[in-house]
Design a protein around this motif. Structure first.
Motif, mmCIF file in Angstrom:
data_model
loop_
_atom_site.group_PDB
_atom_site.id
_atom_site.type_symbol
_atom_site.label_atom_id
_atom_site.label_comp_id
_atom_site.label_asym_id
_atom_site.label_seq_id
_atom_site.Cartn_x
_atom_site.Cartn_y
_atom_site.Cartn_z
ATOM 1 N N TYR A 9 1.095 -1.071 0.444
ATOM 2 C CA TYR A 9 -0.280 0.000 -0.213
ATOM 3 C C TYR A 9 0.596 1.190 0.549
ATOM 4 O O TYR A 9 1.643 1.425 0.867
ATOM 5 C CB TYR A 9 -0.791 0.193 1.164
ATOM 6 C CG TYR A 9 -1.244 0.807 1.245
ATOM 7 C CD1 TYR A 9 -2.782 1.169 0.503
ATOM 8 C CD2 TYR A 9 -1.577 2.070 2.099
ATOM 9 C CE1 TYR A 9 -3.885 2.318 0.568
ATOM 10 C CE2 TYR A 9 -2.474 3.428 1.999
ATOM 11 C CZ TYR A 9 -3.466 3.416 1.338
ATOM 12 O OH TYR A 9 -4.532 4.348 1.599
ATOM 13 N N LEU A 10 0.653 2.113 -1.314
ATOM 14 C CA LEU A 10 1.761 3.220 -1.787
ATOM 15 C C LEU A 10 0.490 4.852 -0.573
ATOM 16 O O LEU A 10 -0.494 5.291 -0.887
ATOM 17 C CB LEU A 10 1.636 3.703 -2.471
ATOM 18 C CG LEU A 10 2.476 2.262 -3.390
ATOM 19 C CD1 LEU A 10 2.581 2.755 -4.813
ATOM 20 C CD2 LEU A 10 3.988 2.091 -2.679
ATOM 21 N N ASP A 14 1.128 12.097 -1.964
ATOM 22 C CA ASP A 14 1.215 11.935 -3.618
ATOM 23 C C ASP A 14 -0.340 11.703 -3.884
ATOM 24 O O ASP A 14 0.163 12.510 -5.229
ATOM 25 C CB ASP A 14 2.175 10.552 -4.154
ATOM 26 C CG ASP A 14 2.727 10.282 -3.073
ATOM 27 O OD1 ASP A 14 4.536 10.514 -3.822
ATOM 28 O OD2 ASP A 14 3.377 9.483 -2.271
ATOM 29 N N VAL A 15 -1.481 11.601 -3.943
ATOM 30 C CA VAL A 15 -2.877 11.707 -4.453
ATOM 31 C C VAL A 15 -2.870 12.625 -4.362
ATOM 32 O O VAL A 15 -3.997 13.362 -5.104
ATOM 33 C CB VAL A 15 -3.688 11.303 -3.121
ATOM 34 C CG1 VAL A 15 -3.263 9.140 -3.528
ATOM 35 C CG2 VAL A 15 -3.676 11.673 -1.859
ATOM 36 N N GLY A 22 2.820 9.019 -8.828
ATOM 37 C CA GLY A 22 2.277 7.788 -8.100
ATOM 38 C C GLY A 22 2.263 6.844 -8.902
ATOM 39 O O GLY A 22 2.634 5.023 -8.792
ATOM 40 N N GLU A 23 2.481 6.725 -10.299
ATOM 41 C CA GLU A 23 2.564 6.244 -11.101
ATOM 42 C C GLU A 23 3.757 5.810 -11.802
ATOM 43 O O GLU A 23 4.172 4.040 -11.846
ATOM 44 C CB GLU A 23 1.907 6.070 -13.118
ATOM 45 C CG GLU A 23 0.508 6.328 -12.908
ATOM 46 C CD GLU A 23 -0.269 5.552 -12.774
ATOM 47 O OE1 GLU A 23 -0.123 4.699 -13.391
ATOM 48 O OE2 GLU A 23 -1.462 5.436 -11.546
ATOM 49 N N LYS A 25 5.871 5.174 -8.815
ATOM 50 C CA LYS A 25 6.033 4.134 -7.547
ATOM 51 C C LYS A 25 5.668 2.734 -7.507
ATOM 52 O O LYS A 25 6.161 1.733 -7.747
ATOM 53 C CB LYS A 25 5.125 5.171 -6.329
ATOM 54 C CG LYS A 25 6.215 6.070 -6.339
ATOM 55 C CD LYS A 25 5.577 7.033 -5.271
ATOM 56 C CE LYS A 25 6.683 8.255 -4.689
ATOM 57 N NZ LYS A 25 6.545 9.074 -3.329
ATOM 58 N N LYS A 26 4.355 3.094 -8.899
ATOM 59 C CA LYS A 26 3.364 1.125 -9.116
ATOM 60 C C LYS A 26 4.340 0.778 -9.914
ATOM 61 O O LYS A 26 4.562 -0.367 -9.629
ATOM 62 C CB LYS A 26 2.260 2.246 -9.070
ATOM 63 C CG LYS A 26 0.956 2.846 -8.349
ATOM 64 C CD LYS A 26 -0.274 3.409 -9.210
ATOM 65 C CE LYS A 26 -1.059 2.281 -10.056
ATOM 66 N NZ LYS A 26 -2.441 2.532 -10.723
ATOM 67 N N PRO A 36 0.968 -3.075 -5.875
ATOM 68 C CA PRO A 36 1.130 -1.889 -5.918
ATOM 69 C C PRO A 36 -0.348 -1.419 -5.499
ATOM 70 O O PRO A 36 -1.215 -1.843 -6.301
ATOM 71 C CB PRO A 36 1.488 -0.930 -6.660
ATOM 72 C CG PRO A 36 1.272 -1.404 -8.196
ATOM 73 C CD PRO A 36 1.726 -2.934 -7.814
ATOM 74 N N PHE A 38 -2.554 1.662 -4.391
ATOM 75 C CA PHE A 38 -3.040 3.538 -4.622
ATOM 76 C C PHE A 38 -4.397 3.697 -4.172
ATOM 77 O O PHE A 38 -4.631 3.293 -5.225
ATOM 78 C CB PHE A 38 -2.068 3.399 -6.111
ATOM 79 C CG PHE A 38 -1.355 4.913 -6.059
ATOM 80 C CD1 PHE A 38 -1.061 5.370 -4.937
ATOM 81 C CD2 PHE A 38 -2.219 5.829 -7.084
ATOM 82 C CE1 PHE A 38 -0.226 6.831 -4.667
ATOM 83 C CE2 PHE A 38 -1.835 7.329 -6.681
ATOM 84 C CZ PHE A 38 -1.354 8.054 -5.501
ATOM 85 N N ASP A 41 -6.463 4.663 -7.675
ATOM 86 C CA ASP A 41 -7.362 3.329 -8.367
ATOM 87 C C ASP A 41 -8.416 3.010 -7.346
ATOM 88 O O ASP A 41 -9.134 1.853 -7.566
ATOM 89 C CB ASP A 41 -5.677 2.216 -8.050
ATOM 90 C CG ASP A 41 -4.806 2.506 -8.803
ATOM 91 O OD1 ASP A 41 -4.398 2.965 -9.535
ATOM 92 O OD2 ASP A 41 -3.897 1.745 -8.373
ATOM 93 N N ASN A 57 -9.936 3.310 1.292
ATOM 94 C CA ASN A 57 -8.384 2.715 2.276
ATOM 95 C C ASN A 57 -7.771 1.920 3.074
ATOM 96 O O ASN A 57 -6.912 1.746 3.499
ATOM 97 C CB ASN A 57 -7.847 4.638 1.929
ATOM 98 C CG ASN A 57 -7.480 5.038 1.185
ATOM 99 O OD1 ASN A 57 -7.621 4.925 0.220
ATOM 100 N ND2 ASN A 57 -7.374 6.613 0.872
#
Length: 102
Positions: A9-10, A14-15, A22-23, A25-26, A36, A38, A41, A57
Motif C-alpha cells: 500500500y503506497l 502523492d494523491v 504515483g504511477e 512508484k506503482k 502496488p 494506490f 485506484d 483506503n
C-alpha cells in the motif's frame, strides 16, 4: 505452484500531486515483483466522497502485506495527517511499515 506476490500500500500525499509520481512508484513496485495498491485506484462515486475514500483506503491496508509511507512534510512541518493515521492503523493491524522522506 504460483507464489502470491506481496502487496504494497503506497501511503502519502502523492494523491494530491498533479504529476505522475504515483504511477512511477506503482511501476517501481511492479518491477521489483510487488503488487502496488494506490489510493487513486479506488473507484469513488458518491457526491460526498470522504467516507468512501476512508473505507476504501482502510480496505486496501487490510489487504496489503506492506505499507510504504511517504512522510515528507506536507502542508506544514509534519507529514500528511492522513498518512500518519494510515501508518498507525497499519501498525495496529500488524503490517510491516516502511517510511521515507525526501
Amino acid at each position: 505452484m504460483t507464489q502470491e506476490r506481496s502487496t504494497i500500500y503506497l501511503a502519502g500525499p502523492d494523491v494530491f500531486f498533479q504529476d505522475d509520481s504515483g504511477e512511477i512508484k506503482k511501476q517501481l513496485c511492479h518491477d521489483a515483483g510487488f503488487t502496488p495498491l494506490f489510493p487513486l485506484d479506488n473507484e469513488i462515486k458518491r457526491a460526498d466522497p470522504a467516507p468512501d475514500i476512508f473505507q476504501a483506503n482502510i480496505d486496501m491496508i487490510d489487504r496489503c502485506h506492506i505499507v510504504m509511507a511517504n512522510i515528507t512534510p506536507f502542508r506544514g512541518p509534519s507529514c500528511d495527517l492522513g498518512t500518519a493515521f494510515e501508518i498507525g492503523y497499519a501498525r495496529k493491524a500488524g503490517k510491516k511499515v516502511f517510511c521515507y522522506s525526501s
